[in-house]
Design a protein around this motif. Structure first.
Motif, short mmCIF file in Angstrom:
data_model
loop_
_atom_site.label_atom_id
_atom_site.label_comp_id
_atom_site.label_asym_id
_atom_site.label_seq_id
_atom_site.Cartn_x
_atom_site.Cartn_y
_atom_site.Cartn_z
N GLU B 16 -35.81 -83.64 -21.43
CA GLU B 16 -35.87 -85.13 -20.72
C GLU B 16 -37.13 -85.60 -20.45
OE1 GLU B 16 -33.43 -85.09 -17.20
OE2 GLU B 16 -31.59 -83.99 -18.24
N PHE B 17 -38.29 -84.85 -20.81
CA PHE B 17 -39.65 -85.27 -20.15
C PHE B 17 -40.41 -85.68 -21.49
CE2 PHE B 17 -37.71 -82.87 -16.87
CZ PHE B 17 -38.02 -83.34 -15.74
N VAL B 18 -41.65 -86.56 -21.10
CA VAL B 18 -42.60 -86.68 -21.83
C VAL B 18 -43.83 -86.08 -21.10
CG1 VAL B 18 -44.10 -88.41 -23.05
CG2 VAL B 18 -41.66 -88.37 -22.82
N ASN B 19 -44.43 -85.25 -21.91
CA ASN B 19 -46.12 -84.90 -21.42
C ASN B 19 -47.12 -85.92 -21.54
OD1 ASN B 19 -48.59 -83.77 -21.67
ND2 ASN B 19 -47.39 -81.78 -20.69
N ALA B 20 -47.74 -86.35 -20.47
CA ALA B 20 -48.74 -87.29 -20.52
C ALA B 20 -50.20 -86.78 -20.74
CB ALA B 20 -48.59 -88.19 -19.46
N GLY B 21 -50.09 -85.55 -20.64
CA GLY B 21 -51.51 -84.86 -20.68
C GLY B 21 -52.12 -84.50 -19.46
N PRO B 22 -53.20 -83.64 -19.48
CA PRO B 22 -53.88 -83.33 -18.10
C PRO B 22 -54.29 -84.38 -17.38
CG PRO B 22 -55.36 -82.90 -20.03
CD PRO B 22 -53.97 -83.21 -20.54
N THR B 23 -54.30 -84.29 -16.01
CA THR B 23 -54.83 -85.21 -15.21
C THR B 23 -56.41 -85.37 -15.59
OG1 THR B 23 -55.18 -83.68 -13.51
CG2 THR B 23 -53.31 -85.05 -13.33
N HIS B 57 -40.43 -88.50 -16.68
CA HIS B 57 -39.08 -88.27 -16.89
C HIS B 57 -38.43 -89.38 -17.53
CE1 HIS B 57 -35.22 -86.42 -14.69
NE2 HIS B 57 -35.13 -86.20 -15.98
N ALA B 58 -38.78 -89.35 -18.88
CA ALA B 58 -38.55 -90.59 -19.78
C ALA B 58 -36.87 -90.75 -19.89
CB ALA B 58 -39.03 -90.64 -20.92
N LYS B 59 -36.16 -89.74 -20.01
CA LYS B 59 -34.71 -89.83 -20.34
C LYS B 59 -33.94 -89.44 -19.10
CE LYS B 59 -35.26 -88.08 -24.94
NZ LYS B 59 -35.15 -86.88 -25.77
#
Lengths: 168, 94
Positions: B16-23, B57-59
């Motif tokens: 359900e999620f998209v990873n946006a990389g490390p902070t 939490h894109a979806k």
């Protein structure tokens, strides 16, 4: 292998997307007799209208199609109030019902959502994944109400058919 | 497959999620060298151990949040929590 479940594509429904401050949203819908849900990812119901709390400052109002014009007048979605934005989304979604003794099995194939009653109670409503796309899932008596973006309607209908009949 | 703790929805499946990389650390001063700029912009840390990373939490509910995840065990030790003001809405009526 098939499942004892019935998939039905529903007709048009009125849908309004509500985003903004909770107290402002509450005021804007107060004339409908609906209250904001008290638990996240649940819905309240009044006279066939459902208000789903689907995001931190985000609600979906679902209503029968015949109420759309009246709701357009009373909710004033084009009022540019900065604290609460209401957008008509009726054209954007298609609804399906999944009902029957094995509706849970169908949902378990379609979505990774934990649909056990302890985590997805009788009044639950949430966005989740359905066959790889995002969609709204609501628990209903004897099954579920599903909403997906209208452009995916045929694809989702075919997927449901394959799952229910076991011919995939 | 990971089970991720969305601050709004609770435990949900990774799909359900998209990873946006490390902070990232704060953006460096504009006068740094090109190499230092590229390093900040495009070279993620890849330690054996805990990293902080952003997820969307894109979806689901659409919330952005940060978790601390072990790159080997995938153990998640910290996660954003729901802001207090949301919790206080509980029981709100018209």
């Amino acid at each position: 292998m098939g499942y004892q479940a019935t998939i039905k594509k529903l007709g048009f429904s009125a849908i309004f997307d509500i985003k903004g401050d909770a107290s402002a949203a509450s005021k804007r819908i107060s004339h409908l007799g609906l209250v904001l849900p008290s638990e996240v990812n649940t819905a309240t119901e009044k006279d066939g209208q459902y208000l789903c709390w689907v995001g931190e400052n985000h609600w979906l109002l679902l209503a029968p199609a015949e109420k759309e014009n009246q709701l357009l007048e009373t909710l004033a979605p084009h009022d540019p109030a900065m604290d609460c934005r209401i957008v008509l989304l009726s054209d954007a979604y298609t609804f399906f019902t999944v009902t029957g003794n094995q509706a849970d099995e169908i949902l378990a194939i379609a979505s990774p959502l934990d649909i056990r009653l302890i985590n997805f109670p009788k009044n639950a409503a949430t966005y989740s994944e359905l066959f790889g796309i995002g969609g709204l899932i609501m628990r209903r008596r004897n099954g579920y109400l599903i909403a997906v973006e209208r452009s995916y309607t045929d694809m989702i209908a075919i997927y449901f058919e394959k799952v229910v009949t076991g011919k995939g | 497959m990971l089970i991720l703790p969305c601050p709004f929805c609770g435990q949900r499946d990774e799909s359900e999620f998209v990873n946006a990389g490390p902070t990232k650390p704060s953006r460096p001063d504009a006068n740094v060298s090109d190499a230092e700029w590229v390093d900040w912009l495009t070279v993620p840390e890849n330690p054996i151990g805990y990293i902080e990373e952003k997820w969307w939490h894109a979806k689901g509910c659409g919330k952005w949040f940060t978790i601390k995840r072990h790159t080997v065990t995938h153990e998640i030790v910290t996660a954003d929590v729901m802001p207090d003001d949301v919790g206080k809405r509980t029981g709100e009526t018209t």
